[in-house]
Motif scaffolding. Structure first.
Motif, short mmCIF file in Angstrom:
data_model
loop_
_atom_site.label_atom_id
_atom_site.label_comp_id
_atom_site.label_asym_id
_atom_site.label_seq_id
_atom_site.Cartn_x
_atom_site.Cartn_y
_atom_site.Cartn_z
N CYS A 1 0.42 -1.47 -0.24
CA CYS A 1 -0.08 -0.37 -0.46
C CYS A 1 1.09 1.38 -0.02
CB CYS A 1 -1.29 -0.23 0.74
SG CYS A 1 -2.03 -1.40 0.88
N PHE A 2 0.55 2.31 -0.79
CA PHE A 2 0.90 3.38 -0.67
C PHE A 2 0.63 3.99 0.05
CE2 PHE A 2 1.93 2.04 -5.32
CZ PHE A 2 3.14 2.81 -5.43
N THR A 3 0.97 5.03 0.81
CA THR A 3 0.67 5.99 2.14
C THR A 3 1.18 7.54 1.34
OG1 THR A 3 2.86 5.90 3.43
CG2 THR A 3 0.93 4.14 4.05
N ARG A 4 0.42 8.78 1.51
CA ARG A 4 1.00 9.59 1.34
C ARG A 4 1.13 10.63 2.34
NH1 ARG A 4 2.49 10.93 -3.70
NH2 ARG A 4 1.19 9.21 -5.20
N PRO A 5 2.35 10.78 3.16
CA PRO A 5 2.36 11.85 4.39
C PRO A 5 1.83 13.20 3.96
CG PRO A 5 4.30 10.44 4.33
CD PRO A 5 3.51 9.89 2.89
N PHE A 6 2.62 13.58 2.56
CA PHE A 6 2.91 14.97 2.78
C PHE A 6 1.80 15.31 1.69
CE2 PHE A 6 7.28 13.12 3.24
CZ PHE A 6 7.25 13.70 4.68
N GLY A 7 0.77 15.15 1.36
CA GLY A 7 -0.66 15.46 0.75
C GLY A 7 -0.41 15.08 -0.85
N ASP A 8 -0.69 15.95 -1.18
CA ASP A 8 -0.11 15.46 -2.56
C ASP A 8 1.23 15.93 -3.74
OD1 ASP A 8 -3.12 15.28 -2.97
OD2 ASP A 8 -3.39 17.79 -3.69
N LEU A 9 2.20 16.37 -2.57
CA LEU A 9 3.26 15.94 -2.76
C LEU A 9 3.51 14.74 -3.27
CD1 LEU A 9 5.44 17.63 0.70
CD2 LEU A 9 4.83 18.60 -2.15
N PRO A 10 4.61 14.37 -4.32
CA PRO A 10 5.16 13.43 -5.60
C PRO A 10 6.24 12.28 -4.69
CG PRO A 10 6.03 15.20 -6.11
CD PRO A 10 5.15 16.01 -5.28
N VAL A 11 5.46 12.20 -3.31
CA VAL A 11 6.47 11.24 -2.96
C VAL A 11 5.26 9.92 -1.92
CG1 VAL A 11 8.49 12.18 -2.71
CG2 VAL A 11 7.07 12.96 -0.83
N ALA A 12 5.67 8.50 -2.10
CA ALA A 12 4.95 8.30 -1.41
C ALA A 12 6.03 7.23 -0.40
CB ALA A 12 4.40 7.77 -2.23
N ARG A 13 4.92 6.27 0.25
CA ARG A 13 5.86 5.38 1.10
C ARG A 13 5.13 3.79 1.05
NH1 ARG A 13 9.93 5.95 4.90
NH2 ARG A 13 10.61 4.12 6.66
N ARG A 14 6.11 2.75 1.04
CA ARG A 14 5.62 1.51 0.15
C ARG A 14 6.47 0.67 1.32
NH1 ARG A 14 4.79 -0.12 -5.44
NH2 ARG A 14 6.43 -0.45 -5.28
N GLY A 15 6.47 0.06 1.83
CA GLY A 15 6.65 -0.91 2.65
C GLY A 15 8.69 -0.74 2.95
N GLY A 16 8.33 0.72 4.05
CA GLY A 16 9.39 1.22 4.35
C GLY A 16 10.19 2.13 3.48
N GLN A 17 10.17 2.18 2.03
CA GLN A 17 10.47 2.39 1.08
C GLN A 17 9.84 4.00 0.62
OE1 GLN A 17 11.92 0.48 -1.85
NE2 GLN A 17 13.16 1.84 -2.37
N TRP A 18 11.02 5.53 0.86
CA TRP A 18 10.35 6.16 -0.38
C TRP A 18 10.60 6.17 -1.53
CZ3 TRP A 18 6.99 9.51 2.74
CH2 TRP A 18 7.53 10.09 3.28
N LEU A 19 8.87 6.92 -1.72
CA LEU A 19 9.58 7.17 -3.99
C LEU A 19 8.77 7.76 -4.10
CD1 LEU A 19 7.42 3.24 -4.00
CD2 LEU A 19 9.87 3.39 -3.97
#
Length: 71
Positions: free
Chosen positions: A8-26
């Motif tokens: 699952c992707f989490t987007r801790p910064f709203g609309d910023l183009p970064v996501a976290r999946r499995g402990g890794q930033w993308l």
């Protein structure tokens, strides 16, 4: 990834183009995702920690009392 939670992707910064999946930033874009390098990932971890602390501090604030007359 074997776990659905880790994919699952989490987007801790709203609309910023970064996501976290499995402990890794993308870094995310319309064309796909690219893993962040170690330096950027460390900065994103620090930023996420600071944002979470700020969110907790704001949530702990007491609301201002309402005054009669709209003031």
């Amino acid at each position: 990834m074997s776990s659905s939670a880790s994919s699952c992707f989490t987007r801790p910064f709203g609309d910023l183009p970064v996501a976290r999946r499995g402990g890794q930033w993308l870094l995310t874009a319309a064309g796909g995702t690219v893993p962040a390098d170690r330096a950027l990932a460390a900065e994103l971890d620090r930023f996420a920690t600071a944002m979470a602390a700020a969110d907790r501090a704001v949530a702990a604030l007491s609301p201002l009392p309402l005054h009669a007359g709209g003031r």
